[in-house]
Design an enzyme around this catalytic site. Structure first.
Site, PDB file in Angstrom:
ATOM      1  N   GLU A 202       7.715   0.983   5.044  1.00  0.00           N
ATOM      2  CA  GLU A 202       7.188  -0.084   5.894  1.00  0.00           C
ATOM      3  C   GLU A 202       7.410  -1.417   5.179  1.00  0.00           C
ATOM      4  O   GLU A 202       7.219  -1.513   3.965  1.00  0.00           O
ATOM      5  CB  GLU A 202       5.680   0.166   6.109  1.00  0.00           C
ATOM      6  CG  GLU A 202       4.982  -0.878   6.959  1.00  0.00           C
ATOM      7  CD  GLU A 202       3.481  -0.557   7.135  1.00  0.00           C
ATOM      8  OE1 GLU A 202       2.909   0.202   6.340  1.00  0.00           O
ATOM      9  OE2 GLU A 202       2.881  -1.095   8.085  1.00  0.00           O
TER      10      GLU A 202
ATOM     11  N   HIS B 106       0.828  -1.204   0.000  1.00  0.00           N
ATOM     12  CA  HIS B 106       0.000   0.000   0.000  1.00  0.00           C
ATOM     13  C   HIS B 106       0.860   1.250   0.000  1.00  0.00           C
ATOM     14  O   HIS B 106       2.037   1.203   0.343  1.00  0.00           O
ATOM     15  CB  HIS B 106      -0.968   0.043   1.193  1.00  0.00           C
ATOM     16  CG  HIS B 106      -0.325   0.031   2.549  1.00  0.00           C
ATOM     17  ND1 HIS B 106      -0.020  -1.120   3.228  1.00  0.00           N
ATOM     18  CD2 HIS B 106       0.081   1.046   3.352  1.00  0.00           C
ATOM     19  CE1 HIS B 106       0.526  -0.820   4.397  1.00  0.00           C
ATOM     20  NE2 HIS B 106       0.609   0.489   4.491  1.00  0.00           N
TER      21      HIS B 106
ATOM     22  N   HIS C 171       3.870   7.154   3.843  1.00  0.00           N
ATOM     23  CA  HIS C 171       4.811   6.029   3.711  1.00  0.00           C
ATOM     24  C   HIS C 171       4.352   5.090   2.609  1.00  0.00           C
ATOM     25  O   HIS C 171       3.222   5.177   2.142  1.00  0.00           O
ATOM     26  CB  HIS C 171       4.985   5.276   5.039  1.00  0.00           C
ATOM     27  CG  HIS C 171       3.767   4.547   5.532  1.00  0.00           C
ATOM     28  ND1 HIS C 171       2.841   5.117   6.376  1.00  0.00           N
ATOM     29  CD2 HIS C 171       3.318   3.283   5.303  1.00  0.00           C
ATOM     30  CE1 HIS C 171       1.890   4.241   6.645  1.00  0.00           C
ATOM     31  NE2 HIS C 171       2.142   3.112   6.005  1.00  0.00           N
TER      32      HIS C 171
HETATM   33 CO    CO Z   1       1.195   1.260   6.301  1.00  0.00          CO
END
Ligand code: CO
Length: 134
Positions: free
Chosen positions: A130, A7, A79
């Protein structure tokens, strides 16, 4: 080592307005907003054929995105998240390479109920990164 883009997370000052922009203007499928109190965010998922966009709104005074929104009042990309098969192996590889893992270095359970780590933006092209075990 990294796999699919899981994502892209976008911090937004007004979650309902952002969700409407994605659903009405861009014609995307968006999920209802839900609170993630343990992460200090309220989130809407935008479902795309090949990945997801997470729209992150502030939840509570200690929200981790509050400072980001102070610097980026219109919102912005917060992010990106890549999938990995083994979060501990990924963590060890990052540490061995001299990349900084945020927090205490231990994987946490992320917004999707899977273990994640966050990597320092200065070590990854200015982008908070991430890694999520899938
Ligand atoms: Co995230």
């Amino acid at each position: 080592m990294i796999g699919r883009l899981n994502h892209v997370a976008i911090a937004v000052p007004d979650l309902e307005a952002a969700a409407a922009r994605y659903s009405d203007t861009l014609g995307a499928i968006v999920t209802p907003a839900h609170d993630l109190p343990e992460h200090g965010v309220r989130v809407v998922f935008v479902e795309l054929p090949n990945t997801k966009i997470e729209l992150l709104g502030v939840l509570g005074a200690a929200s981790p995105i509050a400072k980001f929104l102070e610097k980026n009042p219109d919102g912005g990309i917060h992010h990106i998240c890549y999938e990995v098969e083994d979060i501990l192996a990924a963590r060890d590889r990052m540490v061995a390479a001299g990349a900084r893992v945020l927090g205490d270095g231990q994987p946490k359970i992320g917004a999707h109920g899977k273990p994640v780590i966050f990597l320092h933006p200065k070590d990854f092209c200015g982008t908070l990164t991430e890694l999520e075990q899938v």
